[in-house]
Design an enzyme around this catalytic site. Structure first.
Site, mmCIF file in Angstrom:
data_model
loop_
_atom_site.group_PDB
_atom_site.id
_atom_site.type_symbol
_atom_site.label_atom_id
_atom_site.label_comp_id
_atom_site.label_asym_id
_atom_site.label_seq_id
_atom_site.Cartn_x
_atom_site.Cartn_y
_atom_site.Cartn_z
ATOM 1 N N GLY A 13 3.039 1.101 29.577
ATOM 2 C CA GLY A 13 3.355 1.315 30.903
ATOM 3 C C GLY A 13 1.930 1.945 31.503
ATOM 4 N N ASP A 33 8.323 9.388 33.041
ATOM 5 C CA ASP A 33 8.020 9.627 31.549
ATOM 6 C C ASP A 33 8.751 10.793 31.053
ATOM 7 O OD1 ASP A 33 6.280 7.807 29.335
ATOM 8 O OD2 ASP A 33 7.144 9.531 28.736
ATOM 9 N N LEU A 35 7.721 11.927 28.287
ATOM 10 C CA LEU A 35 6.666 12.644 27.247
ATOM 11 C C LEU A 35 7.384 12.604 25.888
ATOM 12 C CD1 LEU A 35 4.546 14.709 29.731
ATOM 13 C CD2 LEU A 35 4.223 12.452 29.069
ATOM 14 N N ILE A 60 14.863 9.189 31.474
ATOM 15 C CA ILE A 60 15.722 7.982 32.483
ATOM 16 C C ILE A 60 17.114 8.054 32.198
ATOM 17 C CG2 ILE A 60 13.751 6.528 32.472
ATOM 18 C CD1 ILE A 60 15.337 4.532 30.313
ATOM 19 N N THR A 126 11.542 -7.593 25.486
ATOM 20 C CA THR A 126 10.900 -8.011 24.043
ATOM 21 C C THR A 126 11.121 -9.647 23.495
ATOM 22 O OG1 THR A 126 10.507 -7.742 21.822
ATOM 23 C CG2 THR A 126 12.259 -6.676 22.728
ATOM 24 N N ASP A 127 10.318 -10.172 23.007
ATOM 25 C CA ASP A 127 10.697 -11.337 22.128
ATOM 26 C C ASP A 127 11.660 -11.323 21.100
ATOM 27 O OD1 ASP A 127 8.778 -10.414 20.608
ATOM 28 O OD2 ASP A 127 7.673 -12.230 20.131
ATOM 29 N N GLU A 128 11.592 -10.009 20.688
ATOM 30 C CA GLU A 128 12.559 -9.621 19.447
ATOM 31 C C GLU A 128 13.978 -9.837 19.752
ATOM 32 O OE1 GLU A 128 11.496 -6.250 16.899
ATOM 33 O OE2 GLU A 128 9.333 -6.274 17.812
ATOM 34 N N LYS A 157 17.470 -3.450 22.892
ATOM 35 C CA LYS A 157 16.877 -3.972 24.123
ATOM 36 C C LYS A 157 17.741 -5.318 24.555
ATOM 37 C CE LYS A 157 13.282 -3.373 25.523
ATOM 38 N NZ LYS A 157 12.636 -2.424 26.463
ATOM 39 N N ASN A 183 2.262 -6.598 21.785
ATOM 40 C CA ASN A 183 1.168 -6.366 22.440
ATOM 41 C C ASN A 183 -0.078 -5.491 21.443
ATOM 42 O OD1 ASN A 183 1.993 -5.549 26.030
ATOM 43 N ND2 ASN A 183 2.901 -7.029 24.435
ATOM 44 N N LYS A 192 1.916 2.084 14.856
ATOM 45 C CA LYS A 192 2.125 0.821 15.209
ATOM 46 C C LYS A 192 0.897 -0.303 14.376
ATOM 47 C CE LYS A 192 5.509 0.839 17.789
ATOM 48 N NZ LYS A 192 5.455 1.183 19.288
ATOM 49 N N ARG A 276 10.142 -3.956 4.974
ATOM 50 C CA ARG A 276 11.178 -3.498 5.969
ATOM 51 C C ARG A 276 12.426 -4.340 5.654
ATOM 52 N NH1 ARG A 276 9.120 -4.592 12.010
ATOM 53 N NH2 ARG A 276 8.178 -2.692 11.631
HETATM 54 N N1 LIG Z 1 4.377 -2.825 22.156
HETATM 55 C C1 LIG Z 1 4.866 -3.956 22.324
HETATM 56 O O1 LIG Z 1 4.320 -5.080 21.408
HETATM 57 C C2 LIG Z 1 5.818 -4.757 23.146
HETATM 58 C C3 LIG Z 1 6.171 -5.964 23.325
HETATM 59 C C4 LIG Z 1 7.201 -6.295 24.092
HETATM 60 C C5 LIG Z 1 7.936 -5.414 24.767
HETATM 61 N N2 LIG Z 1 7.587 -4.273 24.754
HETATM 62 C C6 LIG Z 1 8.465 -3.212 25.398
HETATM 63 O O2 LIG Z 1 7.610 -2.591 26.298
HETATM 64 C C7 LIG Z 1 8.210 -1.210 26.556
HETATM 65 C C8 LIG Z 1 7.021 -0.448 26.423
HETATM 66 O O3 LIG Z 1 6.466 -0.692 25.046
HETATM 67 P P1 LIG Z 1 5.187 0.468 24.697
HETATM 68 O O4 LIG Z 1 5.074 -0.487 23.383
HETATM 69 O O5 LIG Z 1 4.384 1.018 25.757
HETATM 70 O O6 LIG Z 1 6.022 1.797 24.038
HETATM 71 P P2 LIG Z 1 5.603 3.186 23.736
HETATM 72 O O7 LIG Z 1 6.532 3.466 22.709
HETATM 73 O O8 LIG Z 1 4.255 3.239 23.445
HETATM 74 O O9 LIG Z 1 5.875 3.952 25.024
HETATM 75 C C9 LIG Z 1 7.344 4.136 25.573
HETATM 76 C C10 LIG Z 1 7.274 5.352 26.841
HETATM 77 O O10 LIG Z 1 8.698 5.468 27.182
HETATM 78 C C11 LIG Z 1 8.848 6.975 27.140
HETATM 79 N N3 LIG Z 1 10.122 7.009 27.016
HETATM 80 C C12 LIG Z 1 11.045 7.000 25.964
HETATM 81 N N4 LIG Z 1 12.328 7.243 26.180
HETATM 82 C C13 LIG Z 1 12.334 7.604 27.491
HETATM 83 C C14 LIG Z 1 13.360 8.007 28.375
HETATM 84 N N5 LIG Z 1 14.406 8.226 27.824
HETATM 85 N N6 LIG Z 1 12.975 8.489 29.548
HETATM 86 C C15 LIG Z 1 11.816 8.438 29.924
HETATM 87 N N7 LIG Z 1 10.727 8.048 29.189
HETATM 88 C C16 LIG Z 1 11.064 7.571 28.109
HETATM 89 C C17 LIG Z 1 7.758 7.434 26.012
HETATM 90 O O11 LIG Z 1 7.553 8.769 26.516
HETATM 91 C C18 LIG Z 1 6.677 6.637 26.050
HETATM 92 O O12 LIG Z 1 5.698 7.191 26.879
HETATM 93 C C19 LIG Z 1 9.333 -1.101 25.809
HETATM 94 O O13 LIG Z 1 10.584 -1.090 26.601
HETATM 95 C C20 LIG Z 1 9.122 -2.091 24.712
HETATM 96 O O14 LIG Z 1 10.418 -2.316 24.350
HETATM 97 C C21 LIG Z 1 6.777 -3.582 24.002
#
Ligand SMILES: NC(=O)c1ccc[n+]([C@@H]2O[C@H](COP(=O)([O-])OP(=O)(O)OC[C@H]3O[C@@H](n4cnc5c(N)ncnc54)[C@H](O)[C@@H]3O)[C@@H](O)[C@H]2O)c1
Length: 325
Positions: A13, A33, A35, A60, A126-128, A157, A183, A192, A276
């Protein structure tokens, strides 16, 4: 364009918000967010401080707070990154995942249709959600493949994807869903795989590797994902799903040893640990719909992106507070 970015303090984000501010300085951006432990305002702090974007701290899944944001900001589009995102945490306790990933998405869509019914909603997925493939057989999943998630994270998801798409059919809401692979890039939470490997190796701590290490993940630089999201946001067809992949599959073992070698660390730091539960073996998706339909191509070669990412972690040891590392 009035753009609401939820989960804007997370890894992807914040990269997306920085890209929007760079490439579309005329857009009005509100970052939202809660946070959580995974949020870090450092990623968007300079934009907030300079007034280039606004920020509101909130959940959210808090319908009053979300309604107040929609009522006052009236977004033309929402990009939802907000989610609990770590599979291991979902295996330990899934409730936070249901709260943010399922309830949160439902609440936002309900508020959106009541307050801003012509607003576009891009659900970042996500692809998952497709589940896994064996190591040596099976075609990459297209957007038509059935959903077969393995972990509470990916199940939450998948639920969010289906809820999002149901709003297109039932209410005519303008929704799109993206499903991206793993990512990598600067600023990812240290829990991660890549940041954990780098941080542990640089501080001479054991680097854990699940099971036999042969599980395959398909890697994409976060900026390529963000460019895909911008294309989907602006040109994606309503009610459609778009897979996002840079076609860069690597086993966890190959990736971890490659990082250790690039950092000049000892391979003996790598310690196999108990696998896992339910660990997905291989992810593979077909992104030709995005490539041919929206003319998106990845731009960051893995070698260069990984080298830049390793350099960033080396140069920014204090990005995350000590307790997160
Ligand atoms: N990281 C990857 O490889 C990947 C791949 C595909 C999709 N995604 C998707 O992309 C999105 C972002 O992933 P990321 O890696 O940046 O995750 P992240 O965990 O780094 O960030 C998630 C953010 O969402 C905020 N958040 C969580 N719950 C919340 C809520 N209820 N209200 C408001 N804010 C909230 C957290 O504070 C955080 O800033 C996710 O939806 C994830 O499923 C991630």
């Amino acid at each position: 364009m009035r753009l609401l970015v939820t989960g804007a303090a997370g890894f992807i984000g914040s990269a997306f918000t920085r890209m929007v501010a760079r490439e579309h300085p005329g857009w009005q951006v509100l970052a939202y967010d809660k946070l959580s432990y995974a949020g870090n305002l450092k990623g968007i702090g300079p934009l907030v401080d300079s007034g280039a974007i606004s920020f509101i701290k909130g959940d959210i899944a808090d319908s009053a707070a979300v309604a107040s944001v929609f009522d006052s900001f009236h977004p033309d589009a929402v990009v939802n990154f907000a989610a609990e995102s770590h599979v291991d945490r979902s295996i330990d306790d899934s409730m936070a995942f249901m709260h943010s990933n399922v309830l949160g998405v439902s609440i936002m869509l309900d508020v959106l249709r009541r307050t801003c019914p012509s607003c576009r909603f891009l659900q970042v997925s996500t692809d998952e959600v497709y589940g896994d493939l064996p190591l040596d057989e099976g075609e990459p999943f297209t957007e038509e493949a059935p959903l077969h998630p393995s972990s509470p994270y990916s199940a939450s998801k998948a639920a969010a994807d289906l809820i999002t798409l149901s709003h297109a059919r039932t209410y005519g809401t303008d929704v799109v869903v993206s499903r991206c692979t793993n990512n990598y890039g600067p600023g990812q939470h240290p829990e991660k795989l890549i940041p954990k490997t780098v941080m542990n190796a640089l501080s001479d701590r054991p680097v854990p590797l699940y099971g036999d290490g042969l599980n395959v993940r398909d890697w994409i630089h976060v900026d390529d994902h963000c460019r895909a999201l911008l294309a989907i946001l602006q040109h994606g067809l309503t009610g459609e799903v778009y897979n996002v992949s840079a076609d860069c599959p690597l086993s966890n073992r190959d990736l971890v040893y490659r990082i250790i070698a690039s950092l000049g660390c000892e391979p003996s730091l790598v310690q196999p640990v108990r696998d896992r539960p339910g660990h997905d073996r291989r992810y593979a998706i077909d992104s030709s719909k995005l490539r041919s339909g929206l003319k998106w191509e990845p731009q960051v070669p893995f070698d260069i992106g990984l080298a830049d990412t390793l350099r960033w972690y080396r140069d920014n040891p204090d990005y995350w507070p000590q307790e997160a590392r």
